[in-house]
Write an enzyme that holds these catalytic residues in place. Structure first.
Site, PDB file in Angstrom:
ATOM      1  N   TYR A 138       0.839  -1.025  -0.241  1.00 46.26           N
ATOM      2  CA  TYR A 138      -0.068  -0.182   0.141  1.00 46.26           C
ATOM      3  C   TYR A 138       0.724   1.167  -0.016  1.00 46.26           C
ATOM      4  CZ  TYR A 138      -4.425  -1.978   0.209  1.00 46.26           C
ATOM      5  OH  TYR A 138      -5.969  -2.910   0.109  1.00 46.26           O
ATOM      6  N   LYS A 189       2.632 -15.395   2.732  1.00 44.05           N
ATOM      7  CA  LYS A 189       2.565 -16.416   1.395  1.00 44.05           C
ATOM      8  C   LYS A 189       4.567 -15.934   1.148  1.00 44.05           C
ATOM      9  CE  LYS A 189       1.591 -18.125  -2.544  1.00 44.05           C
ATOM     10  NZ  LYS A 189       0.787 -20.148  -2.600  1.00 44.05           N
ATOM     11  N   ASP A 221      -3.779 -18.924   1.082  1.00 42.76           N
ATOM     12  CA  ASP A 221      -4.146 -19.316   0.023  1.00 42.76           C
ATOM     13  C   ASP A 221      -4.954 -21.249   0.412  1.00 42.76           C
ATOM     14  OD1 ASP A 221      -1.304 -21.109   0.035  1.00 42.76           O
ATOM     15  OD2 ASP A 221      -1.844 -21.484  -2.001  1.00 42.76           O
ATOM     16  N   ASP A 245      -6.809  -6.490   3.379  1.00 45.97           N
ATOM     17  CA  ASP A 245      -8.048  -6.732   2.515  1.00 45.97           C
ATOM     18  C   ASP A 245      -8.722  -7.819   1.581  1.00 45.97           C
ATOM     19  OD1 ASP A 245      -9.064  -4.769   1.086  1.00 45.97           O
ATOM     20  OD2 ASP A 245      -8.256  -4.657  -0.914  1.00 45.97           O
ATOM     21  N   ASP A 249     -12.549  -9.386   2.943  1.00 45.59           N
ATOM     22  CA  ASP A 249     -14.391  -9.280   2.362  1.00 45.59           C
ATOM     23  C   ASP A 249     -14.453 -10.680   2.257  1.00 45.59           C
ATOM     24  OD1 ASP A 249     -14.153  -6.662   1.608  1.00 45.59           O
ATOM     25  OD2 ASP A 249     -14.198  -6.943  -0.636  1.00 45.59           O
TER      26      ASP A 249
HETATM   27  C1  IPM Z   1     -10.598  -1.143   2.288  1.00 38.98           C
HETATM   28  C2  IPM Z   1     -11.093  -0.889   0.494  1.00 38.98           C
HETATM   29  C3  IPM Z   1      -9.667   0.627   0.377  1.00 38.98           C
HETATM   30  C4  IPM Z   1      -8.478  -0.501   1.239  1.00 38.98           C
HETATM   31  C5  IPM Z   1      -9.664   0.850  -1.532  1.00 38.98           C
HETATM   32  C6  IPM Z   1     -10.991   1.673  -1.330  1.00 38.98           C
HETATM   33  C7  IPM Z   1      -8.163   1.904  -1.001  1.00 38.98           C
HETATM   34  O1  IPM Z   1     -10.831  -1.495  -0.004  1.00 38.98           O
HETATM   35  O2  IPM Z   1     -10.797  -1.081   3.115  1.00 38.98           O
HETATM   36  O3  IPM Z   1     -11.253  -2.465   2.332  1.00 38.98           O
HETATM   37  O4  IPM Z   1      -7.544  -1.442   0.041  1.00 38.98           O
HETATM   38  O5  IPM Z   1      -7.801  -0.975   1.814  1.00 38.98           O
HETATM   39 MN    MN Z   2     -11.280  -4.048   1.153  1.00 36.68          MN
END
Ligand code: IPM
Ligand code: MN
Ligand code: NAD
Length: 352
Positions: A138, A189, A221, A245, A249
């Site tokens: 990042y 990884k 993975d 990140d 999700d």
């Molecule tokens: C999150 C988002 C951000 C990240 C993006 C929008 C920069 O996906 O907060 O999870 O990757 O951290």
């Molecule tokens: Mn995200």
């Protein structure tokens, strides 16, 4: 309490407008007053002024706010995402908010998309992802050569340093110990990216200070596979910025989706940045269909972090009640609008 609010783009302003009254209701019921300071930064402001997050605004946030509450940033009209990088990543980096805390808790059994292993298995998914938030890929370091030609070459540098890897690992162990967790899983990884080996070395060293907690390692993975196969076994997952990140999700989807996923960007002792895990969802924007629960639960994380635990519990309980009576937006199978769900939660948070 003074909270800086950056509603942002897309569904950001919708979920923020819905969530603030619910957070107020829970705060007021506990005798706490919240002063919300709305800041205009986001895609519209960037497109009309060229400003992302001015230095003066940053200093005010840093010096005056007890926390920042953010909706989402990202707009198809800003394909380079410059404003999100400056505002969201800018706040994370400049405030040195090194812990990105992303809890994944199943608030109602019907929300899990996985089939059960047996008829009797009652799923109890409850783990937290500790995502390093200040380095890794990042930082955006790297180079581009021969741009736009068939010889184009792009190099991205992934940075892992002893002090920054140490502090996120220690934060994860500290939280595990304080919250009665017995196991921490390190994800990396390192079989392909030698830079990740630093994580294993520090994980082992720091783990020695916490003899009651079982530290284990997974390649990311295999971890993704296991999170789907048996999410119950995870308690705390610690990992680098990019992998965190992605896993957050996946973790969100295991417990009902992005409409429910809250997160906090923290540096103990400093003002934190609180934002749902989801983005600006351009596909839903302007339709009144966005689920406000992620933003409301994020408000709960903020209240807890600021020491207002009864308000945090009231928000959590009111969301659970809304889920159990089916007061939900379409992403969770309901037919209520963003504001209907949030108003219902506000009314119940007041009573809890
Ligand atoms: C999150 C988002 C951000 C990240 C993006 C929008 C920069 O996906 O907060 O999870 O990757 O951290
Ligand atoms: Mn995200
Ligand atoms: P997204 O999280 O915005 O949406 C992914 C999917 O989840 C979409 O189908 C969306 O409709 C759904 N979804 C998201 N939030 C929801 C909610 N509250 N209720 C119901 N459904 C919801 O991810 P994306 O589409 O990859 O990204 C869109 C933009 O948001 C991009 O510009 C991206 O960079 C940005 N983004 C910002 C943040 C942030 O500000 N923290 C986080 C992630 C993505």
């Amino acid at each position: 309490m003074s909270i800086a609010v950056i509603a942002g783009d897309g569904i950001g302003p919708e979920v923020v407008a819905a969530a603030l009254p619910a957070i107020d209701a829970a705060a007021n019921a506990a005798g706490v007053q919240v002063e919300w300071k709305q800041l205009p930064y986001g895609a519209d402001h960037f497109l009309s002024t060229g400003e992302t997050l001015p230095d003066q605004a940053f200093r005010e946030i840093r010096d005056c706010a007890d926390a920042v509450f953010l909706g989402a940033l990202g707009d198809p009209r800003v394909p380079g995402n410059e404003h999100a990088r400056d505002i969201l990543l800018g706040l994370r980096f400049k405030l040195d908010l090194y812990v990105n805390f992303r809890p994944c808790v199943l608030l109602h059994p019907d929300l899990c998309p996985l089939k059960s292993n047996s008829q009797t298995l009652q799923r109890t998914i409850d783990f937290a992802i500790f995502r390093e938030n200040t380095e890794g890929l990042y930082l955006g370091r790297g180079s581009v050569r021969n741009e736009g030609t068939p010889e184009e070459e792009r190099i991205a540098e992934e940075v892992h340093t002893y002090p920054k890897v140490s502090r996120i690992i220690r934060a994860a162990f500290e939280w595990a110990e304080a919250n009665g967790k017995n196991r921490i899983t390190l994800a990396d990884k390192s079989n392909v990216v030698p830079a990740h080996k630093l994580w294993q070395r520090l994980f082992d060293e720091i783990g020695d200070d916490y003899p009651g907690i079982d530290g284990e390692h997974r390649y990311v993975d295999a971890l993704a596979m296991e999170m789907v196969r048996e999410p119950e076994r995870f308690e705390v997952i610690v990992t680098n910025n990019l992998l965190g990140d992605i896993l957050s999700d996946l973790g969100a989807e295991l417990v009902g989706g992005l409409g429910l996923a809250a997160s906090a960007n923290l540096h103990p002792g400093r003002a934190g940045l609180f934002e749902p895990v989801h983005g600006s969802a351009p596909d839903l924007s302007g339709k009144g269909m966005a689920n406000p629960m992620a933003a409301i639960l994020t408000g709960g994380l903020m209240m807890a972090e600021l020491g207002h635990h009864s308000s945090a519990r009231a928000l959590d309980s009111a969301v659970r009640e809304a889920l159990s009576v089916g007061m939900t937006t379409p992403d969770l199978g309901g037919s209520a609008s963003t504001s209907e769900v949030a108003d219902w939660i506000a009314a119940h948070a007041r009573e809890n």
